[in-house]
Write a protein that holds these residues in place. Sequence first.
Motif, PDB file in Angstrom:
ATOM      1  N   TYR A   1      23.225  -2.666  17.733  1.00  0.00           N
ATOM      2  CA  TYR A   1      23.452  -2.333  16.321  1.00  0.00           C
ATOM      3  C   TYR A   1      24.604  -3.094  15.684  1.00  0.00           C
ATOM      4  CZ  TYR A   1      20.257   1.479  17.357  1.00  0.00           C
ATOM      5  OH  TYR A   1      19.158   2.207  17.731  1.00  0.00           O
ATOM      6  N   ASN A   2      25.454  -3.730  16.503  1.00  0.00           N
ATOM      7  CA  ASN A   2      26.571  -4.519  15.979  1.00  0.00           C
ATOM      8  C   ASN A   2      27.419  -3.728  14.987  1.00  0.00           C
ATOM      9  OD1 ASN A   2      28.162  -6.827  15.826  1.00  0.00           O
ATOM     10  ND2 ASN A   2      27.051  -7.635  14.064  1.00  0.00           N
ATOM     11  N   ASN A   3      27.727  -2.477  15.357  1.00  0.00           N
ATOM     12  CA  ASN A   3      28.525  -1.608  14.493  1.00  0.00           C
ATOM     13  C   ASN A   3      29.674  -1.033  15.329  1.00  0.00           C
ATOM     14  OD1 ASN A   3      29.635   0.471  12.928  1.00  0.00           O
ATOM     15  ND2 ASN A   3      27.656   0.986  12.010  1.00  0.00           N
ATOM     16  N   PRO A   4      30.815  -1.721  15.368  1.00  0.00           N
ATOM     17  CA  PRO A   4      31.922  -1.270  16.217  1.00  0.00           C
ATOM     18  C   PRO A   4      32.407   0.133  15.885  1.00  0.00           C
ATOM     19  CG  PRO A   4      32.277  -3.530  15.505  1.00  0.00           C
ATOM     20  CD  PRO A   4      31.112  -3.018  14.711  1.00  0.00           C
ATOM     21  N   GLN A   5      32.433   0.489  14.596  1.00  0.00           N
ATOM     22  CA  GLN A   5      32.904   1.827  14.220  1.00  0.00           C
ATOM     23  C   GLN A   5      31.995   2.897  14.801  1.00  0.00           C
ATOM     24  OE1 GLN A   5      35.601   2.715  12.811  1.00  0.00           O
ATOM     25  NE2 GLN A   5      36.419   1.043  11.588  1.00  0.00           N
ATOM     26  N   ALA A   6      30.697   2.692  14.694  1.00  0.00           N
ATOM     27  CA  ALA A   6      29.755   3.674  15.237  1.00  0.00           C
ATOM     28  C   ALA A   6      29.865   3.748  16.752  1.00  0.00           C
ATOM     29  CB  ALA A   6      28.330   3.315  14.823  1.00  0.00           C
TER      30      ALA A   6
END
Length: 667
Positions: A608-613
């Motif tokens: 997903y390339n979403n570090p926060q998630a």
Amino acid sequence: MTIQFGREICGNLEIADSREWLVTNGIGGYASGTISGITTRRYHGLLVAALKPPLGRTLLLAKLDEMVCYNQNYYPLYANRWHDEAIAPQGYREIESFALEGSIPVWTFACADALLEKRIWMQQGENTTYIRYTVTRASQPLALSLKALVNYRDYHSQTQGGDWKMQVDAAENRLSVMAFEGATPFYLFAEMESGASVPHWRAVHEWYIGFDLIRERERGLPDREDRLHAGDVDVMLAAGDSLTIVGSTSAQRPIAGAIALEKQQSCDRDLLQRWRVVSPSPSAPDWVEQLVLAANQFIVERALPEEPNGKTVIAGYHWFGDWGRDTMISLPGLTLTTGRAEIARTILLTFARYCNGGMLPNVFPEAGETPHYNTVDAALWYVEAVRAYWAATQDKTALEQLFPAVAEIIAGYRDGTRYRIHLDSGDGLIYAGEAGVQLTWMDAKVGDWVVTPRIGKPVEINALWYNALGAIASFARELNQPADEYERLAQQTRKGFQRFWNPDLGYCYDVLDTPQGNDASLRPNQIFAVSLPEIGTTLLGHTQNEAIVKIVAQHLLTSHGLRSLSPQDPHYAGFYGGERVQRDGTYHQGTTWGWLLGPFVRAHLRVYNNPQAARAFLAPMAHHLQDACVGSLSEIFDGNAPMSPRGAVAQAWTVAEVLRMWEYLGL
């Protein structure tokens, strides 16, 4: 960082008994207990010495029972649970607060208007524990009396006192104990830091019978313990005064308490400073700092004939030793993430000497013993640890030294080694296993019963194999060695790995070609097919990777890790506990494993390339630092809510993977 509890925790015995503390000495010894002061495990004690570092752990000083007399009133500060289930006395009621200041546990006892602080730490590199009492507030002097309860036993056992006569001698500020002829003698020292008269020990020899060990009973193990009351010491303390008690296997006078305390605090500061130098996170929260200190507790000395300054990793406290698999999985998070690459280098070079037939020992050999080569994944995790070390340091000299061991591993798996471990040239996949042995990390065995044999081609082993081929190919190119064969094998494995995909179920088989066919159990091992390949090309396509992450998240993910089996499986067990057959029978049949949170977060980020998630999945571990072993992370948890912590209260690979993933996300 300071973790702190008030009376709402300390005064609630059920909760205070479930919160444990741990300090270590860097050679395998430790001190540990509960916030309440009640010993609930056979493994609790103020000095559990590593007499054959990092093992040979032996309980010497069990506890100190403290009594305060202040303004003609008596305050017991200790508590004991007896085998008739009585709690007497109930000194936990006098605890105003408990705190973990860095790596040092601190109790504050309130006796009317007086406050007495107790701190516990160990001297690094020595079987020596410091217990320091300081009066921080008082309107008049108080009298402090201490009873020393001792033992001498392997930390896995229990003592029944009976007619056992130890030799106990007192000489001014030192009490010496010789358990029996040939035993290691140990000593208790007492030191006042205000210039007052030297405290005098009085020798006693009285067995206290029937301490209750409630956590052992829960594990189906013997739950009664006897301890020897070996000596007493009494002092008067005014506001600002300190008394330090030192338990040690050394007869030499110990370092003064104030100096020893500053050395330990300085050690904590140095560890955090080294981490900050390499950390990509300029404003990491306090709980991440606590993990850095926790990581240090697992790194210990292991002197070997060819490496007198060797290092290794204790897999977990209280009862684990140093194991090959756990060491290699934990190594990047414990050392590279914390800015201690030189320790990683030492461990990797040490293990390289024990490479045999392409395998690494799962259990390190003691002097004169034969190493146990009974793991299929330790050697492959070793290659990944070498890759991580090279990526972090670009240490070409070390890479040249390590390359022969890595090449031997690849050759051993390709050509065949123990337990039918070999490359199937037909599909490029690694086969492993034979009846009666457990080779993967799902290694529970009770008698002759291998709970999860996984004979065949396990999914994570083949992900590790592909990762290892890519790693050695890059090493070879860096060192001007031939790489074509490794690249050819990697291409063959990537093609053959498609066999793991089960299009009907939408996820990977756990094991191919078992004696019963392909095993379609929904387990977490397939997450490594997404998270592990750090060489640029994943084993499966994006759609398949996303499907794996989704199904693992929906069926296996909990707040503290991944379940080892889907709750929809008829063999699922949602609670871990009971006697050994029950415990080991559920160890990998639904129990949640904390270390698997790391690869899940890595896989989620890749898809997903979403570090926060991705980082949000780590947040519950920050809360867990205040549970079980305060300041550390547990080995396992129940699969069912509320996912209570179980197993070892402090586990190396759980700490390592959570810390590594926090830093990896680099926010």
